[in-house]
Design an enzyme around this catalytic site. Structure first.
Site, PDB file in Angstrom:
ATOM      1  N   HIS A 166       0.831  -1.205   0.000  1.00 48.45           N
ATOM      2  CA  HIS A 166       0.000   0.000   0.000  1.00 48.45           C
ATOM      3  C   HIS A 166       0.865   1.253   0.000  1.00 48.45           C
ATOM      4  O   HIS A 166       2.053   1.204   0.335  1.00 48.45           O
ATOM      5  CB  HIS A 166      -0.895   0.041   1.242  1.00 48.45           C
ATOM      6  N   LYS A 170      -0.466   4.792   4.653  1.00 48.51           N
ATOM      7  CA  LYS A 170      -1.292   3.817   5.377  1.00 48.51           C
ATOM      8  C   LYS A 170      -0.730   3.569   6.780  1.00 48.51           C
ATOM      9  O   LYS A 170       0.472   3.402   6.951  1.00 48.51           O
ATOM     10  CB  LYS A 170      -1.392   2.502   4.589  1.00 48.51           C
TER      11      LYS A 170
HETATM   12  N1  NDP Z   1     -12.674  -1.334   3.304  1.00 48.22           N
HETATM   13  C1  NDP Z   1     -12.206  -0.782   2.169  1.00 48.22           C
HETATM   14  O1  NDP Z   1     -12.595  -1.139   1.044  1.00 48.22           O
HETATM   15  C2  NDP Z   1     -11.203   0.312   2.287  1.00 48.22           C
HETATM   16  C3  NDP Z   1     -10.800   0.724   3.520  1.00 48.22           C
HETATM   17  N2  NDP Z   1      -9.975   1.781   3.662  1.00 48.22           N
HETATM   18  C4  NDP Z   1      -9.723   2.212   5.040  1.00 48.22           C
HETATM   19  O2  NDP Z   1     -10.423   3.433   5.249  1.00 48.22           O
HETATM   20  C5  NDP Z   1      -9.744   4.204   6.231  1.00 48.22           C
HETATM   21  C6  NDP Z   1      -9.483   5.604   5.689  1.00 48.22           C
HETATM   22  O3  NDP Z   1      -8.585   5.535   4.618  1.00 48.22           O
HETATM   23  P1  NDP Z   1      -8.169   6.865   3.805  1.00 48.22           P
HETATM   24  O4  NDP Z   1      -9.377   7.527   3.233  1.00 48.22           O
HETATM   25  O5  NDP Z   1      -7.071   6.459   2.897  1.00 48.22           O
HETATM   26  O6  NDP Z   1      -7.571   7.753   5.006  1.00 48.22           O
HETATM   27  P2  NDP Z   1      -7.531   9.330   5.151  1.00 48.22           P
HETATM   28  O7  NDP Z   1      -6.627   9.632   6.296  1.00 48.22           O
HETATM   29  O8  NDP Z   1      -7.278   9.972   3.827  1.00 48.22           O
HETATM   30  O9  NDP Z   1      -9.051   9.700   5.557  1.00 48.22           O
HETATM   31  C7  NDP Z   1      -9.620   9.499   6.824  1.00 48.22           C
HETATM   32  C8  NDP Z   1     -10.473  10.713   7.119  1.00 48.22           C
HETATM   33  O10 NDP Z   1     -11.242  10.502   8.310  1.00 48.22           O
HETATM   34  C9  NDP Z   1     -11.118  11.654   9.104  1.00 48.22           C
HETATM   35  N3  NDP Z   1     -11.406  11.391  10.495  1.00 48.22           N
HETATM   36  C10 NDP Z   1     -10.647  10.742  11.414  1.00 48.22           C
HETATM   37  N4  NDP Z   1     -11.268  10.742  12.601  1.00 48.22           N
HETATM   38  C11 NDP Z   1     -12.437  11.409  12.439  1.00 48.22           C
HETATM   39  C12 NDP Z   1     -13.519  11.751  13.311  1.00 48.22           C
HETATM   40  N5  NDP Z   1     -13.513  11.414  14.599  1.00 48.22           N
HETATM   41  N6  NDP Z   1     -14.567  12.462  12.814  1.00 48.22           N
HETATM   42  C13 NDP Z   1     -14.586  12.803  11.509  1.00 48.22           C
HETATM   43  N7  NDP Z   1     -13.601  12.524  10.642  1.00 48.22           N
HETATM   44  C14 NDP Z   1     -12.535  11.812  11.099  1.00 48.22           C
HETATM   45  C15 NDP Z   1      -9.682  12.123   8.878  1.00 48.22           C
HETATM   46  O11 NDP Z   1      -9.485  13.429   9.312  1.00 48.22           O
HETATM   47  P3  NDP Z   1      -7.970  13.907   9.703  1.00 48.22           P
HETATM   48  O12 NDP Z   1      -7.183  13.855   8.443  1.00 48.22           O
HETATM   49  O13 NDP Z   1      -8.186  15.288  10.242  1.00 48.22           O
HETATM   50  O14 NDP Z   1      -7.480  12.940  10.733  1.00 48.22           O
HETATM   51  C16 NDP Z   1      -9.603  11.961   7.353  1.00 48.22           C
HETATM   52  O15 NDP Z   1     -10.168  13.054   6.670  1.00 48.22           O
HETATM   53  C17 NDP Z   1      -8.479   3.413   6.590  1.00 48.22           C
HETATM   54  O16 NDP Z   1      -8.736   2.634   7.735  1.00 48.22           O
HETATM   55  C18 NDP Z   1      -8.283   2.516   5.362  1.00 48.22           C
HETATM   56  O17 NDP Z   1      -7.558   1.354   5.635  1.00 48.22           O
HETATM   57  C19 NDP Z   1      -9.473   2.459   2.602  1.00 48.22           C
HETATM   58  C20 NDP Z   1      -9.804   2.082   1.330  1.00 48.22           C
HETATM   59  C21 NDP Z   1     -10.696   0.970   1.064  1.00 48.22           C
HETATM   60  O1  LIG Z   2      -5.677   2.127   3.460  1.00 45.83           O
HETATM   61  C1  LIG Z   2      -5.961   1.867   2.262  1.00 45.83           C
HETATM   62  O2  LIG Z   2      -5.665   2.640   1.353  1.00 45.83           O
HETATM   63  C2  LIG Z   2      -6.685   0.621   1.972  1.00 45.83           C
HETATM   64  N1  LIG Z   2      -7.129  -0.057   2.972  1.00 45.83           N
HETATM   65  C3  LIG Z   2      -7.865  -1.271   2.916  1.00 45.83           C
HETATM   66  C4  LIG Z   2      -7.074  -2.370   3.582  1.00 45.83           C
HETATM   67  O3  LIG Z   2      -6.521  -2.141   4.681  1.00 45.83           O
HETATM   68  O4  LIG Z   2      -7.008  -3.467   3.058  1.00 45.83           O
HETATM   69  C5  LIG Z   2      -8.373  -1.597   1.538  1.00 45.83           C
HETATM   70  C6  LIG Z   2      -7.508  -1.172   0.401  1.00 45.83           C
HETATM   71  O5  LIG Z   2      -6.532  -2.131   0.157  1.00 45.83           O
HETATM   72  C7  LIG Z   2      -6.940   0.227   0.578  1.00 45.83           C
END
Ligand code: NDP
Ligand SMILES: O=C(O)C1=N[C@H](C(=O)O)C[C@H](O)C1
Length: 279
Positions: A166, A170
């Site tokens: 990744h 991450k």
């Molecule tokens: N299941 C799936 O298919 C996938 C899962 N993911 C997961 O999703 C999560 C997010 O990934 P990603 O978008 O890349 O991460 P980012 O850090 O880009 O986004 C997370 C967002 O959530 C915000 N946030 C954190 N805490 C709070 C809160 N208490 N209230 C409101 N907003 C909050 C952060 O704000 P701030 O930056 O201010 O902390 C940030 O804007 C990870 O756990 C990732 O592994 C990602 C892609 C696919």
């Molecule tokens: O953090 C990410 O970006 C992603 N998180 C998920 C994971 O932990 O598997 C899904 C995807 O691979 C992207």
């Protein structure tokens, strides 16, 4: 509002929490692109530079008339569902609020501890929750194939190793997807993953123990998400793999999960349930 019908236009009102994040922005674009879904609110944390901005603007769509706020309660009260890709602590908090509001909660957040998972399971007694470490069709289909392969190729003949890479931002490892694929392999072998996984190797480790499932983690650059499940035998290797090329695959899956979950009875569901991959 979850038990209620859709809005006047026949759409499901969805809130994106973590709206300014990488996935938050992809979710806003997916909601706009999918029939039957409407963006009804966007939440960020207190102090976020995104507060007060239009959710459409930050997602590159132009103004949508939805202002990003840090107060989820009034927004959840007018919604049918929440899409949540944030952090473990935030997802546990939002699970409590979504359960109180009786609305659908789709959780993509990874890196949850066993205690976080227990709190999410408790919230699912009152709310419809769909949670998955990967919301894409491809990875969930891959998990079915991994389960079958692990069942067919026993531990005396094949070793299972899971490799993931990744982007450098991450924060959790192994990825939620790697663990999901590990669970699928363990199910195929009829074993408990936590009792058979090897998450780190370093130094003089000795030979590999038969029947274990190994994990290896790579981080760097802008890689969206690459996963391989390697079944290594004597004289032959099978590799089952998936490469994500666009975060839209996860966002589309999350919107699809919300539409599927709307009106169902409370419980904790997976993307395999949503996609009908176990039937
Ligand atoms: N299941 C799936 O298919 C996938 C899962 N993911 C997961 O999703 C999560 C997010 O990934 P990603 O978008 O890349 O991460 P980012 O850090 O880009 O986004 C997370 C967002 O959530 C915000 N946030 C954190 N805490 C709070 C809160 N208490 N209230 C409101 N907003 C909050 C952060 O704000 P701030 O930056 O201010 O902390 C940030 O804007 C990870 O756990 C990732 O592994 C990602 C892609 C696919
Ligand atoms: O953090 C990410 O970006 C992603 N998180 C998920 C994971 O932990 O598997 C899904 C995807 O691979 C992207």
């Amino acid at each position: 509002m979850s038990g209620e019908a859709n809005n006047a236009a026949g759409e499901m009102n969805l809130v994106v929490v973590g709206a300014g994040g990488r996935m938050g922005q992809a979710l806003i674009r997916a909601i706009q692109a999918i029939d039957g879904a409407r963006l009804a609110g966007a939440i960020e944390r207190e102090g976020s530079p995104h507060l007060g901005r239009d959710a459409g603007e930050i997602a590159g769509l132009g103004a949508l008339g939805i202002t990003i706020t840090d107060d989820p309660l009034p927004v959840f009260a007018k919604a049918h569902g929440v899409l949540d890709f944030t952090s473990p602590g935030a997802s546990v908090y939002f699970a409590g609020l979504a359960a109180q509001a009786r609305i659908v909660h789709v959780i993509g957040t990874t890196g949850c501890s066993p205690e976080d998972e227990a709190q999410i399971r408790a919230a699912a007694r009152h709310a419809v929750i769909v949670k998955s470490g990967n919301m894409s069709l491809g990875v969930n289909l891959l998990s079915v194939l991994v389960e079958k392969a692990a069942k067919a190729l026993g531990p005396e003949d094949f070793d299972i190793e899971i490799l993931e890479m990744h982007h450098k931002h991450k924060v959790d490892a192994p990825s939620g997807t790697a663990l999901l694929l590990g669970e699928a392999a363990a199910r195929g072998r009829n074993i408990n993953l936590s009792e058979h996984s090897v998450r780190v190797r370093d130094g003089y480790t000795g030979p590999r123990e038969d029947g274990t499932i190994g994990f290896a983690t790579l981080r760097g650059g802008s890689v969206i998400g690459d996963h391989s499940v390697i079944l290594a035998g004597t004289g032959e290797t099978i590799t089952l793999s998936h490469q994500a090329q666009d975060r839209a695959i996860f966002a589309r899956g999350a919107v699809k999960a919300a539409l599927w979950a709307h009106g169902r009875k409370p419980g904790l569901y997976s993307m395999r349930d949503v996609l009908g991959l176990d039937s």
